[in-house]
Write a protein that holds these residues in place. Structure first.
Motif, mmCIF file in Angstrom:
data_model
loop_
_atom_site.group_PDB
_atom_site.id
_atom_site.type_symbol
_atom_site.label_atom_id
_atom_site.label_comp_id
_atom_site.label_asym_id
_atom_site.label_seq_id
_atom_site.Cartn_x
_atom_site.Cartn_y
_atom_site.Cartn_z
ATOM 1 N N TYR A 196 12.308 29.117 23.722
ATOM 2 C CA TYR A 196 12.678 30.514 23.901
ATOM 3 C C TYR A 196 12.288 31.299 22.674
ATOM 4 N N GLY A 197 12.103 32.576 22.894
ATOM 5 C CA GLY A 197 11.736 33.490 21.816
ATOM 6 C C GLY A 197 12.490 34.779 22.024
ATOM 7 N N ASN A 198 11.783 35.853 22.213
ATOM 8 C CA ASN A 198 12.410 37.152 22.418
ATOM 9 C C ASN A 198 13.187 37.232 23.727
ATOM 10 N N GLN A 199 12.849 36.391 24.687
ATOM 11 C CA GLN A 199 13.537 36.410 25.972
ATOM 12 C C GLN A 199 15.009 36.043 25.837
ATOM 13 N N LYS A 200 15.301 35.074 24.999
ATOM 14 C CA LYS A 200 16.658 34.568 24.771
ATOM 15 C C LYS A 200 17.302 33.976 26.026
ATOM 16 N N GLY A 201 16.523 33.648 27.039
ATOM 17 C CA GLY A 201 17.059 32.989 28.223
ATOM 18 C C GLY A 201 17.718 33.956 29.190
ATOM 19 N N TYR A 202 18.608 33.413 30.032
ATOM 20 C CA TYR A 202 19.278 34.213 31.043
ATOM 21 C C TYR A 202 20.634 33.584 31.349
ATOM 22 N N THR A 203 21.484 34.316 32.077
ATOM 23 C CA THR A 203 22.832 33.856 32.402
ATOM 24 C C THR A 203 22.872 33.404 33.858
ATOM 25 N N ARG A 204 23.545 32.275 34.116
ATOM 26 C CA ARG A 204 23.701 31.727 35.460
ATOM 27 C C ARG A 204 25.181 31.552 35.767
ATOM 28 N N MET A 205 25.492 31.513 37.061
ATOM 29 C CA MET A 205 26.850 31.253 37.512
ATOM 30 C C MET A 205 26.819 29.982 38.349
ATOM 31 N N TYR A 206 27.671 29.009 38.008
ATOM 32 C CA TYR A 206 27.752 27.762 38.758
ATOM 33 C C TYR A 206 29.208 27.420 38.976
ATOM 34 N N ARG A 207 29.629 27.377 40.240
ATOM 35 C CA ARG A 207 31.007 27.058 40.619
ATOM 36 C C ARG A 207 32.024 27.899 39.848
ATOM 37 N N GLY A 208 31.729 29.175 39.778
ATOM 38 C CA GLY A 208 32.655 30.102 39.135
ATOM 39 C C GLY A 208 32.595 30.147 37.625
ATOM 40 N N THR A 209 31.743 29.348 37.025
ATOM 41 C CA THR A 209 31.620 29.323 35.573
ATOM 42 C C THR A 209 30.278 29.924 35.171
ATOM 43 N N THR A 210 30.325 30.824 34.213
ATOM 44 C CA THR A 210 29.107 31.436 33.695
ATOM 45 C C THR A 210 28.583 30.604 32.534
ATOM 46 N N TYR A 211 27.291 30.359 32.533
ATOM 47 C CA TYR A 211 26.677 29.650 31.415
ATOM 48 C C TYR A 211 25.317 30.260 31.111
ATOM 49 N N ASN A 212 24.877 30.060 29.885
ATOM 50 C CA ASN A 212 23.592 30.600 29.433
ATOM 51 C C ASN A 212 22.525 29.528 29.477
ATOM 52 N N VAL A 213 21.380 29.900 30.002
ATOM 53 C CA VAL A 213 20.205 29.034 29.987
ATOM 54 C C VAL A 213 19.242 29.678 29.001
ATOM 55 N N ASN A 214 19.079 29.059 27.831
ATOM 56 C CA ASN A 214 18.214 29.693 26.836
ATOM 57 C C ASN A 214 16.922 28.933 26.587
ATOM 58 N N LEU A 215 16.770 27.749 27.138
ATOM 59 C CA LEU A 215 15.491 27.040 27.031
ATOM 60 C C LEU A 215 14.753 27.191 28.352
ATOM 61 N N LEU A 216 13.629 27.883 28.311
ATOM 62 C CA LEU A 216 12.871 28.184 29.514
ATOM 63 C C LEU A 216 11.640 27.284 29.601
ATOM 64 N N PRO A 217 11.246 26.899 30.819
ATOM 65 C CA PRO A 217 10.066 26.048 30.964
ATOM 66 C C PRO A 217 8.792 26.805 30.602
ATOM 67 N N LYS A 218 7.924 26.151 29.863
ATOM 68 C CA LYS A 218 6.623 26.698 29.460
ATOM 69 C C LYS A 218 5.590 25.585 29.596
ATOM 70 N N VAL A 219 4.330 25.957 29.511
ATOM 71 C CA VAL A 219 3.229 25.002 29.522
ATOM 72 C C VAL A 219 2.394 25.249 28.276
ATOM 73 N N LYS A 220 2.053 24.167 27.561
ATOM 74 C CA LYS A 220 1.178 24.279 26.393
ATOM 75 C C LYS A 220 -0.164 23.650 26.747
ATOM 76 N N VAL A 221 -1.216 24.441 26.603
ATOM 77 C CA VAL A 221 -2.574 23.978 26.880
ATOM 78 C C VAL A 221 -3.327 23.979 25.561
ATOM 79 N N GLU A 222 -3.928 22.826 25.221
ATOM 80 C CA GLU A 222 -4.685 22.691 23.974
ATOM 81 C C GLU A 222 -6.142 22.403 24.297
ATOM 82 N N THR A 223 -7.036 23.053 23.573
ATOM 83 C CA THR A 223 -8.460 22.801 23.729
ATOM 84 C C THR A 223 -9.169 23.089 22.411
#
Length: 112
Positions: free
Chosen positions: A36-63
């Protein structure tokens, strides 16, 4: 020679592969990463509990490409992959001093 590390959203991978094929990048390595960077993740609700997801999936391509091809690739990626929103990714550019192909012992541009 330049090494490009291009970090993008997973859904942009096919577009990036097309750009690299058009620019005649001879090989690439793809790694699934999370961060994560400037996005800082997002907030989710699961079974009445709010939690933060701050690690987002990315792809790194090297060449590794020739110096002139590197600028062409960077320009196309910025123009074609960008959405203008946080999380579009980054490109890291490194100078490569030498390359050795293990199988044949070729060095430099011949080994790319």
């Amino acid at each position: 020679m330049k090494k490009l590390e291009i970090i993008i959203k997973p859904e942009k991978l096919e577009s990036l592969k097309n750009i690299l094929d058009d620019c005649e990048a001879s090989g690439l390595m793809i790694t699934n990463i999370m961060g994560y960077g400037n996005q800082k993740g997002y907030t989710r609700m699961y079974r009445g509990t709010t939690y933060n997801v701050n690690l987002l999936p990315k792809v790194k391509v090297e060449t590794v490409v020739a110096d002139d091809a590197a600028e062409k690739i960077v320009d196309r990626v910025v123009k074609e992959i960008s959405t203008g929103n946080y999380g579009d990714g980054k490109i890291f550019i490194y100078n490569i001093e030498d390359v050795v192909r293990i199988r044949t012992g070729e060095r430099g541009a011949d080994a790319i």
